[in-house]
Design a protein around this motif. Structure first.
Motif, PDB file in Angstrom:
ATOM      1  N   VAL A  23      -6.556 -17.104  17.587  1.00  0.00           N
ATOM      2  CA  VAL A  23      -6.357 -15.700  17.957  1.00  0.00           C
ATOM      3  C   VAL A  23      -4.953 -15.496  18.518  1.00  0.00           C
ATOM      4  O   VAL A  23      -4.257 -14.531  18.159  1.00  0.00           O
ATOM      5  CB  VAL A  23      -7.426 -15.248  18.978  1.00  0.00           C
ATOM      6  CG1 VAL A  23      -7.102 -13.855  19.527  1.00  0.00           C
ATOM      7  CG2 VAL A  23      -8.812 -15.254  18.349  1.00  0.00           C
ATOM      8  N   ALA A  24      -4.501 -16.416  19.373  1.00  0.00           N
ATOM      9  CA  ALA A  24      -3.157 -16.310  19.960  1.00  0.00           C
ATOM     10  C   ALA A  24      -2.084 -16.375  18.876  1.00  0.00           C
ATOM     11  O   ALA A  24      -1.108 -15.610  18.903  1.00  0.00           O
ATOM     12  CB  ALA A  24      -2.947 -17.412  20.987  1.00  0.00           C
ATOM     13  N   ILE A  25      -2.265 -17.262  17.893  1.00  0.00           N
ATOM     14  CA  ILE A  25      -1.288 -17.388  16.800  1.00  0.00           C
ATOM     15  C   ILE A  25      -1.277 -16.120  15.952  1.00  0.00           C
ATOM     16  O   ILE A  25      -0.208 -15.628  15.554  1.00  0.00           O
ATOM     17  CB  ILE A  25      -1.605 -18.633  15.940  1.00  0.00           C
ATOM     18  CG1 ILE A  25      -1.256 -19.901  16.731  1.00  0.00           C
ATOM     19  CG2 ILE A  25      -0.853 -18.601  14.614  1.00  0.00           C
ATOM     20  CD1 ILE A  25      -1.713 -21.190  16.086  1.00  0.00           C
ATOM     21  N   ASP A  84     -18.710  -9.537   2.070  1.00  0.00           N
ATOM     22  CA  ASP A  84     -18.087 -10.668   1.367  1.00  0.00           C
ATOM     23  C   ASP A  84     -17.154 -11.479   2.255  1.00  0.00           C
ATOM     24  O   ASP A  84     -16.596 -12.483   1.807  1.00  0.00           O
ATOM     25  CB  ASP A  84     -17.289 -10.149   0.161  1.00  0.00           C
ATOM     26  CG  ASP A  84     -18.139  -9.328  -0.786  1.00  0.00           C
ATOM     27  OD1 ASP A  84     -19.113  -9.895  -1.323  1.00  0.00           O
ATOM     28  OD2 ASP A  84     -17.857  -8.140  -0.971  1.00  0.00           O
ATOM     29  N   LEU A  85     -16.946 -11.045   3.495  1.00  0.00           N
ATOM     30  CA  LEU A  85     -16.001 -11.717   4.385  1.00  0.00           C
ATOM     31  C   LEU A  85     -16.748 -12.555   5.412  1.00  0.00           C
ATOM     32  O   LEU A  85     -17.675 -12.053   6.058  1.00  0.00           O
ATOM     33  CB  LEU A  85     -15.130 -10.677   5.113  1.00  0.00           C
ATOM     34  CG  LEU A  85     -14.408  -9.654   4.239  1.00  0.00           C
ATOM     35  CD1 LEU A  85     -13.674  -8.651   5.103  1.00  0.00           C
ATOM     36  CD2 LEU A  85     -13.433 -10.355   3.287  1.00  0.00           C
ATOM     37  N   ASN A  86     -16.370 -13.822   5.577  1.00  0.00           N
ATOM     38  CA  ASN A  86     -17.000 -14.615   6.633  1.00  0.00           C
ATOM     39  C   ASN A  86     -16.472 -14.150   7.992  1.00  0.00           C
ATOM     40  O   ASN A  86     -15.410 -13.518   8.080  1.00  0.00           O
ATOM     41  CB  ASN A  86     -16.786 -16.120   6.415  1.00  0.00           C
ATOM     42  CG  ASN A  86     -15.329 -16.532   6.532  1.00  0.00           C
ATOM     43  OD1 ASN A  86     -14.674 -16.283   7.548  1.00  0.00           O
ATOM     44  ND2 ASN A  86     -14.816 -17.186   5.490  1.00  0.00           N
ATOM     45  N   LEU A  87     -17.214 -14.441   9.045  1.00  0.00           N
ATOM     46  CA  LEU A  87     -16.889 -13.911  10.369  1.00  0.00           C
ATOM     47  C   LEU A  87     -15.531 -14.392  10.871  1.00  0.00           C
ATOM     48  O   LEU A  87     -14.809 -13.655  11.548  1.00  0.00           O
ATOM     49  CB  LEU A  87     -17.989 -14.274  11.368  1.00  0.00           C
ATOM     50  CG  LEU A  87     -19.347 -13.604  11.134  1.00  0.00           C
ATOM     51  CD1 LEU A  87     -20.338 -14.032  12.197  1.00  0.00           C
ATOM     52  CD2 LEU A  87     -19.219 -12.091  11.117  1.00  0.00           C
ATOM     53  N   LEU A  92     -10.300 -12.686  12.533  1.00  0.00           N
ATOM     54  CA  LEU A  92      -8.856 -12.905  12.617  1.00  0.00           C
ATOM     55  C   LEU A  92      -8.079 -11.803  11.906  1.00  0.00           C
ATOM     56  O   LEU A  92      -7.007 -11.387  12.363  1.00  0.00           O
ATOM     57  CB  LEU A  92      -8.487 -14.272  12.039  1.00  0.00           C
ATOM     58  CG  LEU A  92      -8.988 -15.487  12.823  1.00  0.00           C
ATOM     59  CD1 LEU A  92      -8.521 -16.781  12.168  1.00  0.00           C
ATOM     60  CD2 LEU A  92      -8.523 -15.443  14.278  1.00  0.00           C
ATOM     61  N   THR A  93      -8.608 -11.316  10.786  1.00  0.00           N
ATOM     62  CA  THR A  93      -7.930 -10.245  10.059  1.00  0.00           C
ATOM     63  C   THR A  93      -7.927  -8.951  10.863  1.00  0.00           C
ATOM     64  O   THR A  93      -6.905  -8.254  10.940  1.00  0.00           O
ATOM     65  CB  THR A  93      -8.580 -10.028   8.680  1.00  0.00           C
ATOM     66  OG1 THR A  93      -8.480 -11.244   7.920  1.00  0.00           O
ATOM     67  CG2 THR A  93      -7.897  -8.910   7.913  1.00  0.00           C
ATOM     68  N   GLY A 140      -6.309 -19.706   8.994  1.00  0.00           N
ATOM     69  CA  GLY A 140      -7.413 -19.111   8.237  1.00  0.00           C
ATOM     70  C   GLY A 140      -7.515 -17.610   8.356  1.00  0.00           C
ATOM     71  O   GLY A 140      -8.564 -17.036   8.061  1.00  0.00           O
ATOM     72  N   GLY A 141      -6.434 -16.950   8.760  1.00  0.00           N
ATOM     73  CA  GLY A 141      -6.447 -15.495   8.865  1.00  0.00           C
ATOM     74  C   GLY A 141      -5.590 -14.876   7.780  1.00  0.00           C
ATOM     75  O   GLY A 141      -5.129 -15.547   6.851  1.00  0.00           O
ATOM     76  N   SER A 142      -5.383 -13.579   7.881  1.00  0.00           N
ATOM     77  CA  SER A 142      -4.519 -12.876   6.942  1.00  0.00           C
ATOM     78  C   SER A 142      -4.024 -11.603   7.609  1.00  0.00           C
ATOM     79  O   SER A 142      -4.501 -11.226   8.678  1.00  0.00           O
ATOM     80  CB  SER A 142      -5.273 -12.538   5.653  1.00  0.00           C
ATOM     81  OG  SER A 142      -5.986 -11.323   5.796  1.00  0.00           O
TER      82      SER A 142
END
Length: 199
Positions: A23-25, A84-87, A92-93, A140-142
């Motif tokens: 989350v910080a990143i 369709d999106l995992n948690l 993070l998105t 693992g975010g976007s």
């Protein structure tokens, strides 16, 4: 509605408590992206891609805050693709989108001296955006936008988004020529290339 809000805050708390480094990143990387868009993309009237590309175009043409367009556009995509999106990806998105939109508004209130050289400006833009997007992908975010569409189409139909995304971005760049002119689009394309090789 109350259950949906409760679920959202439960997800947010769980994400922060278990993946606070990620989350910080994401917050840091999204702030970098907002910095690049505010001080370089918008200042020099460069084009952009995806939802951000639509946001800067609506700003140039109608004066609409790009932060609001990015926020609303991504929320619409998240609602459409939520099954369709995992948690992990979703959390993070959403963090990235909210941070980006907020910091875009914050940076808009802080003037900075900027270089006169447009080529230098577009290279700096590409380096900052590429570095920040690379950070997001590593955890693992976007940054949202076409990434959300890509995940959803891959899960639903087994489609790869690459060609579709490229077509959308060519349309956005084509529209940008009519708004900011060919020279700005060429400068913007250089920045986007630097972005791609830096990511």
């Amino acid at each position: 509605m109350k259950n949906a809000i409760r679920r959202f805050f439960t997800l947010a708390f769980a994400l922060i408590s278990t993946e606070w480094k990620a989350v910080a990143i994401i917050i840091l990387a999204s702030s970098f992206q907002a910095f690049a868009v505010n001080y370089f993309t918008l200042h020099y009237r460069f084009p952009d891609l995806g939802v951000s590309g639509i946001a800067v175009l609506t700003n140039y043409v109608f004066g609409i805050s790009p932060g609001w367009v990015i926020l609303i556009g991504n929320l619409i995509l998240v609602i459409w693709a939520r099954k369709d999106l995992n948690l992990h990806f979703l959390g993070l998105t959403l963090t990235a989108v909210f941070t980006f939109s907020t910091m875009l508004s914050v940076f808009a209130q802080i003037p900075l001296p900027l270089p006169d050289d447009k080529f230098m400006a577009t290279v700096i833009t590409g380096l900052i955006k590429g570095f920040s997007l690379g950070l997001m992908l590593r955890v693992g975010g976007s940054s949202g936008g076409t990434d959300i569409i890509g995940v959803a189409l891959r899960k639903r139909y087994g489609l790869e988004i690459g060609r579709f995304s490229m077509m959308i971005n060519f349309v956005i760049l084509g529209l940008s020529i009519g708004v900011v002119g060919l020279e700005a689009v060429v400068y913007g394309a250089v920045g986007l290339y630097v972005n791609g090789i830096t990511t």
